[in-house]
Write a protein that holds these residues in place. Structure first.
Motif, PDB file in Angstrom:
ATOM      1  N   ILE A 108     -31.876  -3.653  15.543  1.00 23.46           N
ATOM      2  CA  ILE A 108     -30.957  -3.073  16.084  1.00 23.46           C
ATOM      3  C   ILE A 108     -29.991  -3.678  17.389  1.00 23.46           C
ATOM      4  N   VAL A 109     -29.024  -3.489  17.840  1.00 23.80           N
ATOM      5  CA  VAL A 109     -28.062  -3.858  18.156  1.00 23.80           C
ATOM      6  C   VAL A 109     -27.594  -3.006  19.276  1.00 23.80           C
ATOM      7  N   TRP A 129     -28.405  -1.881  12.928  1.00 23.42           N
ATOM      8  CA  TRP A 129     -28.159  -0.526  13.081  1.00 23.42           C
ATOM      9  C   TRP A 129     -27.483  -0.667  14.888  1.00 23.42           C
ATOM     10  N   PHE A 130     -26.131  -0.562  14.821  1.00 23.07           N
ATOM     11  CA  PHE A 130     -25.994  -0.122  16.259  1.00 23.07           C
ATOM     12  C   PHE A 130     -25.882   1.316  17.193  1.00 23.07           C
ATOM     13  N   LYS A 180     -18.659  -4.402  24.304  1.00 31.65           N
ATOM     14  CA  LYS A 180     -17.646  -5.654  24.461  1.00 31.65           C
ATOM     15  C   LYS A 180     -18.040  -6.927  24.798  1.00 31.65           C
ATOM     16  N   LYS A 181     -19.237  -6.691  24.686  1.00 26.93           N
ATOM     17  CA  LYS A 181     -19.312  -8.058  25.528  1.00 26.93           C
ATOM     18  C   LYS A 181     -20.679  -8.257  25.175  1.00 26.93           C
ATOM     19  N   ARG A 182     -21.587  -8.078  25.672  1.00 27.56           N
ATOM     20  CA  ARG A 182     -23.283  -8.342  25.530  1.00 27.56           C
ATOM     21  C   ARG A 182     -23.564  -8.084  23.466  1.00 27.56           C
ATOM     22  N   ALA A 183     -23.176  -6.859  23.726  1.00 29.29           N
ATOM     23  CA  ALA A 183     -23.615  -6.804  21.911  1.00 29.29           C
ATOM     24  C   ALA A 183     -22.904  -7.332  20.490  1.00 29.29           C
ATOM     25  N   ARG A 184     -21.747  -8.152  21.226  1.00 30.59           N
ATOM     26  CA  ARG A 184     -20.999  -8.092  20.440  1.00 30.59           C
ATOM     27  C   ARG A 184     -21.788  -9.851  19.784  1.00 30.59           C
ATOM     28  N   SER A 236     -18.575   4.725  17.227  1.00 26.81           N
ATOM     29  CA  SER A 236     -18.289   4.502  18.355  1.00 26.81           C
ATOM     30  C   SER A 236     -18.881   3.779  19.174  1.00 26.81           C
ATOM     31  N   ALA A 237     -20.617   3.010  18.467  1.00 31.66           N
ATOM     32  CA  ALA A 237     -21.035   2.383  19.185  1.00 31.66           C
ATOM     33  C   ALA A 237     -21.057   0.882  18.860  1.00 31.66           C
ATOM     34  N   GLY A 238     -19.101   0.557  18.563  1.00 34.42           N
ATOM     35  CA  GLY A 238     -18.992  -0.746  18.272  1.00 34.42           C
ATOM     36  C   GLY A 238     -19.159  -1.778  17.493  1.00 34.42           C
ATOM     37  N   LYS A 239     -20.089  -1.153  16.112  1.00 31.28           N
ATOM     38  CA  LYS A 239     -19.732  -2.093  14.642  1.00 31.28           C
ATOM     39  C   LYS A 239     -18.347  -2.300  14.342  1.00 31.28           C
TER      40      LYS A 239
END
Length: 307
Positions: A249-250, A190-191, A256-260, A90-93
């Motif tokens: 590392i992300v 790695w998320f 939904k926003k910054r990580a992407r 669920s980390a957003g991968k």
């Protein structure tokens, strides 16, 4: 990130794409069942204000236009790119993978998300099942989970014996160096999310009938074995962070926003891509045959017009 000038054709295209993307996003949002008010309230209080939504889409579409340039460059120069996505459940991968591939040609950029190994695959050399999915010249492959299953879920859940895990750690640096020597650019992400954030996302999935399918028995066990996964991650970094293929590392708490945006922007910077020549595309004239008469097809072949 490439800046688009005001009052330019590219800017007009960006605005049109932005409108379409926002429409799609709104459609997805209103189609999802509402979360319980209490869960939604807790989630909102736990997250500080994020990037402005409109600005997020502007940046995302701009980055996606750069991904199209990267795709063209990879195809033109017959480059080979592998991107590995690992990290917490669920980390957003999946969300990042979806945004990367959203506007790309699936014949050039494809996702490899392998199921659990068969009995036959279990008897093979561990890396053997991943090799057929590696790219040829002019291709990009995104591994949504990869050979690092052995040092993560297989290790923690007991699907791999300690000696198998140790053998993996001995072999994987050489395996990845061979990939790089063969001309593959290997990028590993790695998320990472916090314990509290993962718990919140799992609760949201439990209370959302349209997302409950995302919670597998393995996902639920990741809550029970949080610390074991942390130890597995730490050893994985210590033993597989090689100069030829380092880990990145992300931070995924704002997935939904910054990580992407951060991940896509970083990926673009790993490749020295540039504009490549394109043949000019012209629309050929329609050929009309005066003797041809279009046939009337039976009504039962058509989808009923309900809406």
């Amino acid at each position: 990130m490439t800046k688009i000038k005001q009052n330019s054709p590219a800017r007009d295209w960006l605005e049109a794409e932005l409108a379409d993307t926002l429409d799609e996003d709104y459609e997805l949002e209103i189609s999802e069942p509402a979360l319980s008010m209490e869960i939604a309230k807790i989630y909102k209080n736990a997250h500080p204000p994020s990037i402005d939504r409109l600005q997020y889409f502007r940046d995302l579409i701009t980055l996606q236009s750069e991904l199209i340039k990267l795709q063209s460059w990879v195809a033109y120069h017959k480059k080979k790119l592998v991107v590995v996505f690992e990290g917490r459940d669920s980390a957003g991968k999946g969300g990042v993978v979806k945004r990367i591939t959203q506007r790309l040609n699936p014949r050039i950029c494809r996702v490899a998300a392998l199921p659990a190994p068969t009995e036959r695959e279990k008897s093979q050399w561990y890396f053997q099942r991943y090799v057929p999915h590696l790219p040829a010249g002019g291709e990009i492959v995104l591994f949504d989970r990869s050979w690092y299953n052995r040092s993560g879920v297989e290790r923690v859940m007991g699907f791999a014996q300690p000696d198998q895990v140790e053998e993996f750690f001995r072999d994987v640096p050489d395996f990845e160096r061979m990939l790089v020597r063969s001309g593959i650019t290997l990028v590993k992400y790695w998320f990472s999310i916090t314990d509290e954030e993962q718990q919140m996302r799992f609760l949201m999935r439990i209370h959302d009938p349209m997302k409950q399918w995302k919670l597998s028995p393995m996902d639920l066990q990741s809550r029970v074995r949080w610390e074991q996964y942390t130890k597995a991650k730490e050893e994985t970094f210590a033993r597989t962070n090689i100069p030829e293929a380092p880990w990145f590392i992300v931070e995924g708490n704002d997935k939904k926003k910054r990580a992407r945006l951060n991940c896509i922007d970083h990926l673009l910077k790993q490749m020295p891509y540039e504009e490549v020549p394109h043949e000019e595309i012209t629309l050929p004239k329609r050929v009309f045959n005066p003797e041809y008469e279009r046939q009337v097809l039976p009504r039962e072949l058509y989808v009923p017009e309900k809406y």
